[in-house]
Design an enzyme around this catalytic site. Structure first.
Site, short mmCIF file in Angstrom:
data_model
loop_
_atom_site.label_atom_id
_atom_site.label_comp_id
_atom_site.label_asym_id
_atom_site.label_seq_id
_atom_site.Cartn_x
_atom_site.Cartn_y
_atom_site.Cartn_z
N LYS A 91 38.35 60.00 18.54
CA LYS A 91 36.93 60.10 18.21
C LYS A 91 36.46 58.74 17.70
CE LYS A 91 36.37 64.97 17.29
NZ LYS A 91 37.69 65.31 17.84
N ASP A 125 36.69 61.49 23.02
CA ASP A 125 35.87 62.69 22.77
C ASP A 125 34.39 62.28 22.65
OD1 ASP A 125 38.12 64.27 22.66
OD2 ASP A 125 38.09 64.56 20.49
N MET A 126 33.50 63.24 22.93
CA MET A 126 32.07 62.98 22.74
C MET A 126 31.62 63.70 21.47
SD MET A 126 29.57 61.25 23.86
CE MET A 126 29.77 60.75 25.57
N ARG A 176 36.16 64.73 31.04
CA ARG A 176 36.39 66.10 30.60
C ARG A 176 35.00 66.71 30.43
NH1 ARG A 176 38.14 66.17 24.75
NH2 ARG A 176 40.28 65.87 25.49
N LYS A 179 31.10 72.31 27.09
CA LYS A 179 29.71 72.75 26.84
C LYS A 179 29.06 71.87 25.77
CE LYS A 179 30.05 77.66 28.02
NZ LYS A 179 30.07 79.03 27.47
N GLY A 180 29.84 71.49 24.74
CA GLY A 180 29.29 70.73 23.61
C GLY A 180 29.28 71.60 22.37
N THR A 218 37.03 74.64 29.05
CA THR A 218 36.25 75.82 28.66
C THR A 218 37.16 77.03 28.47
OG1 THR A 218 34.39 77.27 29.26
CG2 THR A 218 35.77 76.51 31.08
N HIS A 219 36.69 77.97 27.64
CA HIS A 219 37.38 79.26 27.50
C HIS A 219 36.52 80.37 28.07
CE1 HIS A 219 38.00 76.57 24.04
NE2 HIS A 219 39.28 76.77 24.29
N ARG A 280 33.61 71.02 8.96
CA ARG A 280 32.53 70.44 9.77
C ARG A 280 32.30 71.27 11.03
NH1 ARG A 280 33.86 65.55 7.73
NH2 ARG A 280 35.68 65.38 9.07
N ARG A 281 33.42 71.65 11.68
CA ARG A 281 33.30 72.47 12.91
C ARG A 281 32.51 73.75 12.59
NH1 ARG A 281 35.49 68.65 15.25
NH2 ARG A 281 33.28 68.22 15.31
C1 LIG Z 1 40.00 70.69 25.44
C2 LIG Z 1 38.65 70.72 24.81
C3 LIG Z 1 38.09 69.55 24.34
C4 LIG Z 1 36.82 69.54 23.77
N1 LIG Z 1 36.24 68.35 23.42
C5 LIG Z 1 34.95 68.35 22.98
C6 LIG Z 1 34.26 67.13 22.73
O1 LIG Z 1 34.79 66.02 22.91
N2 LIG Z 1 32.98 67.21 22.31
C7 LIG Z 1 32.33 68.41 22.11
O2 LIG Z 1 31.15 68.42 21.76
N3 LIG Z 1 32.98 69.58 22.30
C8 LIG Z 1 34.27 69.58 22.74
N4 LIG Z 1 34.89 70.78 23.00
C9 LIG Z 1 34.28 72.04 22.52
C10 LIG Z 1 33.33 72.62 23.58
O3 LIG Z 1 32.20 71.79 23.68
C11 LIG Z 1 32.88 74.03 23.20
O4 LIG Z 1 32.22 74.02 21.98
C12 LIG Z 1 34.00 75.06 23.11
O5 LIG Z 1 34.97 74.85 24.10
C13 LIG Z 1 33.43 76.47 23.30
O6 LIG Z 1 32.80 76.57 24.56
P1 LIG Z 1 33.40 77.43 25.78
O7 LIG Z 1 33.10 76.70 27.04
O8 LIG Z 1 34.82 77.71 25.53
O9 LIG Z 1 32.50 78.71 25.85
P2 LIG Z 1 32.13 79.80 24.75
O10 LIG Z 1 31.13 80.68 25.43
O11 LIG Z 1 31.75 79.18 23.45
O12 LIG Z 1 33.49 80.56 24.54
C14 LIG Z 1 33.99 81.45 25.52
C15 LIG Z 1 34.93 82.40 24.81
O13 LIG Z 1 36.02 81.66 24.27
C16 LIG Z 1 36.33 82.12 22.98
N5 LIG Z 1 36.20 80.99 22.04
C17 LIG Z 1 35.55 79.83 22.25
N6 LIG Z 1 35.70 79.01 21.19
C18 LIG Z 1 36.48 79.69 20.29
C19 LIG Z 1 37.00 79.39 19.00
N7 LIG Z 1 36.78 78.22 18.40
N8 LIG Z 1 37.77 80.32 18.38
C20 LIG Z 1 38.03 81.50 18.99
N9 LIG Z 1 37.56 81.83 20.20
C21 LIG Z 1 36.79 80.95 20.85
C22 LIG Z 1 35.43 83.28 22.68
O14 LIG Z 1 36.10 84.46 23.06
C23 LIG Z 1 34.26 83.07 23.60
O15 LIG Z 1 33.64 84.24 23.96
C24 LIG Z 1 36.14 70.79 23.61
C25 LIG Z 1 36.69 71.96 24.08
C26 LIG Z 1 37.92 71.95 24.69
C27 LIG Z 1 38.46 73.22 25.25
#
Ligand SMILES: Cc1cc2nc3c(=O)[nH]c(=O)nc-3n(C[C@H](O)[C@H](O)[C@H](O)COP(=O)(O)OP(=O)(O)OC[C@H]3O[C@@H](n4cnc5c(N)ncnc54)[C@H](O)[C@@H]3O)c2cc1C
Length: 300
Positions: A91, A125-126, A176, A179-180, A218-219, A280-281
């Site tokens: 970061k 990372d962003m 990478r 969503k943010g 993404t998850h 912070r998160r």
């Molecule tokens: C490898 C990786 C690197 C990342 N790097 C950055 C970055 O550099 N900058 C940035 O702004 N963001 C980063 N993120 C975070 C990203 O922007 C999202 O905020 C985060 O991944 C949640 O979005 P989603 O696409 O998983 O969808 P969501 O709709 O938020 O999540 C889908 C499902 O996943 C599960 N889920 C998601 N997050 C969590 C959690 N924390 N705890 C438990 N369950 C959860 C829930 O079941 C949810 O319904 C990163 C994420 C990943 C996976």
């Protein structure tokens, strides 16, 4: 649930660290480098790669940036000496971006040049939108000199499609896509989940078609499945993309993706600064507090 998440975020800092650790440990490898190494060995044994993150951001002294730089270099050394299938995520605010941009660049170059010598990939990372332009500037400078480095883009930002188009034109679009996670102003960021998904897919299609390496972070099951369909339609080779997830999140979905033969990398944060990072998160995105609580009761 929104009010509950907000309330939880407000009261969590009042609790002792040991209590907050119960909420946080699922998302952190541990405090020491050895914890991240052990977690990576465990995941590598399951054919999952990792990207290791030394926790910390928004520092106030350049001395802290130098310490972070040295810890990143130690991490790169440990990745190589343990023969791990792992990269490093960094970061820029942890490396001095908001104090002295030039010193931040030097810190990044020290890490990336060392990592490149040891064949370890570094992902930048962003962070929040006040840092986006400066992050791209540093990425462009560093990418001109080194190949083992990529960046992150955020699908919720309205500017991102154009940013990715430019990176593709410059042949430096190793990205990478996530969503943010920051709480951004609606003038610059989509707030609607479907709009973010639509933008995510459009950006992913552009990136995958460009032929540069693309990480799908993404998850979100809907996105995962849409991306799988896209990968099959484009007949992509497995060395041109990978899925990425955070440690401790949607592990069932992660296993299914790996079982189906798609490459997977997990983000493995570690370090003493875990408390600040988690707080912070949670403040940036109170929804995460809801996930955390859910995970205490429902283990997947
Ligand atoms: C490898 C990786 C690197 C990342 N790097 C950055 C970055 O550099 N900058 C940035 O702004 N963001 C980063 N993120 C975070 C990203 O922007 C999202 O905020 C985060 O991944 C949640 O979005 P989603 O696409 O998983 O969808 P969501 O709709 O938020 O999540 C889908 C499902 O996943 C599960 N889920 C998601 N997050 C969590 C959690 N924390 N705890 C438990 N369950 C959860 C829930 O079941 C949810 O319904 C990163 C994420 C990943 C996976």
């Amino acid at each position: 649930m929104k009010w509950f998440n907000r309330l939880l975020v407000r009261i969590l800092p009042l609790f002792p660290k040991s209590f907050v650790w119960i909420f946080s440990k699922r998302y952190i490898a541990g405090i020491d480098l050895s914890d991240a190494i052990e977690k990576t060995k465990y995941l590598n044994a399951d054919h999952i790669l990792t990207t290791i993150d030394v926790l910390g951001e928004d520092i106030t002294e350049l001395e802290e940036a130098a310490q972070a730089r040295e810890q990143c270099i130690k991490t790169v050394n440990a990745i190589r000496s343990n023969n791990l299938l792992a990269g490093l995520s960094i970061k820029l605010t942890q490396l001095g971006l908001c104090i002295d941009t030039e010193q931040c660049y030097k810190n990044v170059e020290a890490i990336v040049s060392h990592a490149e010598r040891l064949d370890v990939f570094v992902r930048i990372d962003m962070e929040d939108s006040t840092t986006t332009d400066r992050t791209f500037d540093i990425y462009r400078r560093i990418r001109k000199k080194y190949r083992h480095v990529g960046i992150v883009v955020q699908a919720y930002l309205k500017r991102t499609k154009e940013d990715v188009r430019k990176l593709i034109d410059e042949s430096i679009s190793n990205i990478r896509i996530c969503k943010g996670i920051y709480d951004e102003n609606p003038e610059i960021a989509y707030k609607d989940a479907d709009k973010i998904r639509k933008n995510y897919m459009e950006i992913t299609e552009m990136a995958l078609k460009s032929g540069e390496f693309t990480a799908i972070a993404t998850h979100d099951k809907t996105l995962v499945e849409s991306c799988q369909a896209l990968i099959e339609r484009l007949k992509l080779k497995a060395d041109t993309y990978e899925y990425q997830m955070l440690i401790g999140v949607t592990e069932h979905l992660r296993s299914d993706i790996v079982k189906d033969g798609y490459p997977m990398r997990v983000y493995v944060p570690y370090g003493e600064q875990w408390h600040g990072y988690c707080m912070r998160r949670l403040k940036e995105n109170p929804q995460v507090a809801g996930y955390v609580v859910k995970n205490i009761f429902i283990r997947n």
